[in-house]
Design a protein around this motif. Structure first.
Motif, PDB file in Angstrom:
ATOM      1  N   GLY A 250       0.472  -0.966   0.251  1.00  0.00           N
ATOM      2  CA  GLY A 250      -0.575   0.107  -0.196  1.00  0.00           C
ATOM      3  C   GLY A 250       0.886   0.951  -0.403  1.00  0.00           C
ATOM      4  N   ILE A 251       2.041   1.259  -0.165  1.00  0.00           N
ATOM      5  CA  ILE A 251       3.143   2.225  -0.014  1.00  0.00           C
ATOM      6  C   ILE A 251       3.640   2.177  -0.768  1.00  0.00           C
ATOM      7  N   ILE A 252       4.039   2.812  -1.469  1.00  0.00           N
ATOM      8  CA  ILE A 252       4.435   3.521  -3.291  1.00  0.00           C
ATOM      9  C   ILE A 252       5.390   4.163  -3.325  1.00  0.00           C
ATOM     10  N   GLU A 253       6.822   3.714  -2.996  1.00  0.00           N
ATOM     11  CA  GLU A 253       7.640   4.685  -3.289  1.00  0.00           C
ATOM     12  C   GLU A 253       8.371   4.706  -4.527  1.00  0.00           C
ATOM     13  N   VAL A 254       8.300   6.452  -4.940  1.00  0.00           N
ATOM     14  CA  VAL A 254       8.695   7.164  -6.406  1.00  0.00           C
ATOM     15  C   VAL A 254       8.796   8.144  -6.244  1.00  0.00           C
ATOM     16  N   LYS A 255      10.039   8.431  -7.290  1.00  0.00           N
ATOM     17  CA  LYS A 255      10.861   9.966  -8.013  1.00  0.00           C
ATOM     18  C   LYS A 255       9.717   9.847  -9.200  1.00  0.00           C
ATOM     19  N   ASN A 256       9.853  11.809  -8.864  1.00  0.00           N
ATOM     20  CA  ASN A 256       8.960  12.024 -10.279  1.00  0.00           C
ATOM     21  C   ASN A 256       9.532  11.783 -11.162  1.00  0.00           C
ATOM     22  N   GLY A 257       8.479  10.886 -12.211  1.00  0.00           N
ATOM     23  CA  GLY A 257       8.255  11.409 -13.330  1.00  0.00           C
ATOM     24  C   GLY A 257       8.152   9.519 -13.548  1.00  0.00           C
ATOM     25  N   ASP A 258       8.794   8.692 -12.692  1.00  0.00           N
ATOM     26  CA  ASP A 258       9.361   6.875 -12.491  1.00  0.00           C
ATOM     27  C   ASP A 258       6.531   7.032 -12.935  1.00  0.00           C
ATOM     28  N   LYS A 259       6.937   5.247 -13.649  1.00  0.00           N
ATOM     29  CA  LYS A 259       5.257   5.184 -14.108  1.00  0.00           C
ATOM     30  C   LYS A 259       5.697   3.907 -13.102  1.00  0.00           C
ATOM     31  N   VAL A 260       4.302   3.252 -12.644  1.00  0.00           N
ATOM     32  CA  VAL A 260       3.605   2.392 -11.588  1.00  0.00           C
ATOM     33  C   VAL A 260       3.174   1.700 -12.234  1.00  0.00           C
ATOM     34  N   THR A 261       2.868   0.481 -12.229  1.00  0.00           N
ATOM     35  CA  THR A 261       2.217  -0.489 -12.748  1.00  0.00           C
ATOM     36  C   THR A 261       1.177  -0.816 -12.022  1.00  0.00           C
ATOM     37  N   PHE A 262       0.087  -1.510 -12.112  1.00  0.00           N
ATOM     38  CA  PHE A 262      -1.489  -1.173 -11.060  1.00  0.00           C
ATOM     39  C   PHE A 262      -2.262  -2.801 -12.158  1.00  0.00           C
ATOM     40  N   GLU A 263      -2.400  -3.581 -11.294  1.00  0.00           N
ATOM     41  CA  GLU A 263      -3.229  -4.467 -11.918  1.00  0.00           C
ATOM     42  C   GLU A 263      -4.454  -5.199 -11.635  1.00  0.00           C
ATOM     43  N   ILE A 311      -8.113   4.718  -6.848  1.00  0.00           N
ATOM     44  CA  ILE A 311      -8.480   4.363  -8.418  1.00  0.00           C
ATOM     45  C   ILE A 311      -9.690   4.257  -7.945  1.00  0.00           C
ATOM     46  N   PHE A 312     -10.432   4.514  -8.896  1.00  0.00           N
ATOM     47  CA  PHE A 312     -11.717   4.138  -8.939  1.00  0.00           C
ATOM     48  C   PHE A 312     -12.526   3.091 -10.184  1.00  0.00           C
ATOM     49  N   VAL A 313     -14.091   2.388 -10.425  1.00  0.00           N
ATOM     50  CA  VAL A 313     -14.085   1.567 -10.999  1.00  0.00           C
ATOM     51  C   VAL A 313     -15.017   2.383 -11.467  1.00  0.00           C
ATOM     52  N   ASP A 314     -15.674   2.336 -12.618  1.00  0.00           N
ATOM     53  CA  ASP A 314     -17.254   3.093 -12.888  1.00  0.00           C
ATOM     54  C   ASP A 314     -18.160   3.522 -11.796  1.00  0.00           C
ATOM     55  N   THR A 315     -17.345   5.080 -10.854  1.00  0.00           N
ATOM     56  CA  THR A 315     -17.407   5.811 -10.147  1.00  0.00           C
ATOM     57  C   THR A 315     -17.373   4.918  -9.265  1.00  0.00           C
ATOM     58  N   ASN A 316     -16.968   4.172  -8.434  1.00  0.00           N
ATOM     59  CA  ASN A 316     -16.958   3.472  -7.266  1.00  0.00           C
ATOM     60  C   ASN A 316     -15.317   3.323  -6.669  1.00  0.00           C
ATOM     61  N   SER A 317     -15.112   3.896  -6.064  1.00  0.00           N
ATOM     62  CA  SER A 317     -13.333   3.773  -5.770  1.00  0.00           C
ATOM     63  C   SER A 317     -13.361   2.122  -4.776  1.00  0.00           C
ATOM     64  N   VAL A 318     -12.419   1.814  -5.423  1.00  0.00           N
ATOM     65  CA  VAL A 318     -11.824   0.057  -5.297  1.00  0.00           C
ATOM     66  C   VAL A 318     -11.037   0.224  -4.297  1.00  0.00           C
ATOM     67  N   VAL A 319      -9.530   0.761  -4.460  1.00  0.00           N
ATOM     68  CA  VAL A 319      -8.565   0.711  -3.323  1.00  0.00           C
ATOM     69  C   VAL A 319      -7.815   1.960  -3.486  1.00  0.00           C
ATOM     70  N   ALA A 320      -6.569   2.572  -2.634  1.00  0.00           N
ATOM     71  CA  ALA A 320      -5.834   3.575  -2.564  1.00  0.00           C
ATOM     72  C   ALA A 320      -4.763   2.712  -2.399  1.00  0.00           C
ATOM     73  N   PHE A 321      -3.475   3.751  -2.109  1.00  0.00           N
ATOM     74  CA  PHE A 321      -2.573   3.569  -1.880  1.00  0.00           C
ATOM     75  C   PHE A 321      -1.533   4.754  -1.769  1.00  0.00           C
ATOM     76  N   LYS A 322      -1.163   4.699  -0.658  1.00  0.00           N
ATOM     77  CA  LYS A 322      -0.123   6.093   0.121  1.00  0.00           C
ATOM     78  C   LYS A 322       1.520   6.296  -0.907  1.00  0.00           C
ATOM     79  N   ILE A 323       1.194   7.486  -1.428  1.00  0.00           N
ATOM     80  CA  ILE A 323       2.909   7.755  -2.557  1.00  0.00           C
ATOM     81  C   ILE A 323       3.823   8.283  -1.658  1.00  0.00           C
ATOM     82  N   VAL A 324       4.991   7.728  -1.422  1.00  0.00           N
ATOM     83  CA  VAL A 324       6.122   8.598  -0.723  1.00  0.00           C
ATOM     84  C   VAL A 324       7.364   9.077  -1.778  1.00  0.00           C
ATOM     85  N   SER A 325       7.405  10.199  -1.793  1.00  0.00           N
ATOM     86  CA  SER A 325       8.490   9.906  -2.856  1.00  0.00           C
ATOM     87  C   SER A 325       9.945   9.445  -2.553  1.00  0.00           C
ATOM     88  N   LYS A 326      11.021   9.160  -2.883  1.00  0.00           N
ATOM     89  CA  LYS A 326      12.468   8.781  -3.103  1.00  0.00           C
ATOM     90  C   LYS A 326      13.734   9.211  -2.593  1.00  0.00           C
TER      91      LYS A 326
END
Length: 326
Positions: A250-263, A311-326
């Motif tokens: 649930g914690i996504i560590e990223v740098k500005n400009g990174d692309k994160v894959t969701f499935e 992330i929303f699917v058809d207007t309903n919230s489905v899942v949330a993540f925390k974004i942390v800068s590296k």
């Protein structure tokens, strides 16, 4: 065909049949319970009626859940202003147990008569009715995960309670407190909204939102770290069996400009999938790909993304993540 394979196939088909039959039974229970009186003179009278109207343990366990969820409302004022805990003295173990039982009985009667309770009242009333109908039932206390700030929280609090009830040779997870409705922060009040998904919830989903004080379930250890650091899932995820495959944290560590894959499993291109940027504006995901029974997509992590991403699917919230800068 080897005997071992025949036995395995039989066990699998039997399990599928039992689960299907269980689902069939409980789907009709709510309609009957909706016609019940909102009040009974005693819990014994309610248990007696449920016992007469329903034959199986599955139906009775669901009937208790439905009646409580339909008729007992969450006491948000009591949650905000909890009453003082009153201690008591005792001179023997027998006297101690009598006084504990009296406190519990008072809690049950207060919930039953006032039609208001917090989770302790919901769980005590559910257990009381279940045991009157001959069902094994336990109360479990622990932590719960309900909002964005819970993702990555460092402390585990004992702030919630739920039940386990033994039906058809299996312990079923039950949270009737969450089944009766939810708190709408925009309206500043509780909303009565019966939700069946917290009766016999899949353990994988249940323990993404609940963590028992014991740290275990049926003898198996549950990871405190996975609970605290996992993504926040919403009711829609459980209702539609949207399995979150990636990211697994649930914690996504990223740098500005990174692309994160969701499935996410069990959605497709026919669904409208989007997220909110830090200005709360909806942004549709680009170039999603159908993959392994679900949808895979990437999101660019730039200055438009806030501290959390939902992330929303058809207007309903489905899942949330925390974004942390590296």
């Amino acid at each position: 065909m080897p005997q071992k394979k025949i036995v395995l196939i039989y066990l699998l088909l039997n399990s599928i049949f039992i689960n299907f039959t269980f689902a069939q039974k409980i789907n009709e229970v709510d309609k009957i319970i909706a016609k019940y009186p909102k009040s009974f003179n005693t819990t014994e009278k309610l248990a007696e009626k449920i016992g007469k109207d329903f034959d199986s343990d599955a139906e009775r366990a669901r009937a208790i859940y439905s009646w409580i969820a339909f008729n007992i409302k969450y006491d948000y004022n009591a949650f905000l202003n909890p009453p003082r805990v009153q201690g008591f003295s005792y001179s023997s173990e027998a006297e101690k147990q009598r006084k504990i039982k009296q406190v519990n009985d008072n809690l049950i009667q207060k919930a039953f008569n006032s039609k208001k309770a917090v989770c302790e009242g919901f769980t005590a009333l559910y257990q009381n009715l279940a045991e009157q109908l001959g069902l094994k039932c336990e109360i479990v206390r622990g932590d719960s995960k309900t909002n964005l700030r819970d993702i990555g929280r460092k402390t585990t609090l004992s702030n919630h309670a739920w039940n386990m009830v033994f039906v058809d040779k299996k312990w079923r997870l039950v949270d009737v407190t969450w089944g009766q409705g939810y708190y709408d922060s925009s309206k500043g009040r509780m909303v009565n909204d019966f939700n069946p998904i917290y009766f016999d919830t899949d353990p994988d989903y249940f323990f993404a939102k609940h963590y028992p004080d014991s740290g275990s379930y049926l003898g198996s250890r549950i990871s405190k770290e996975d609970f605290l650091n996992g993504p926040l899932i919403y009711n829609t995820t459980i209702e539609n069996d949207y399995k979150i495959k990636s990211p697994d944290s649930g914690i996504i560590e990223v740098k500005n400009g990174d692309k994160v894959t969701f499935e996410i499993k069990n959605i497709s291109k026919s669904n409208q999938v989007f997220y909110l940027n830090k200005k709360n504006q909806p942004v549709k995901v680009q170039n999603p790909k159908e993959k392994r029974g679900g949808l895979e997509f990437q999101i660019l992590m730039d200055n438009n993304i806030g501290d959390y991403i939902t992330i929303f699917v058809d207007t309903n919230s489905v899942v949330a993540f925390k974004i942390v800068s590296k």
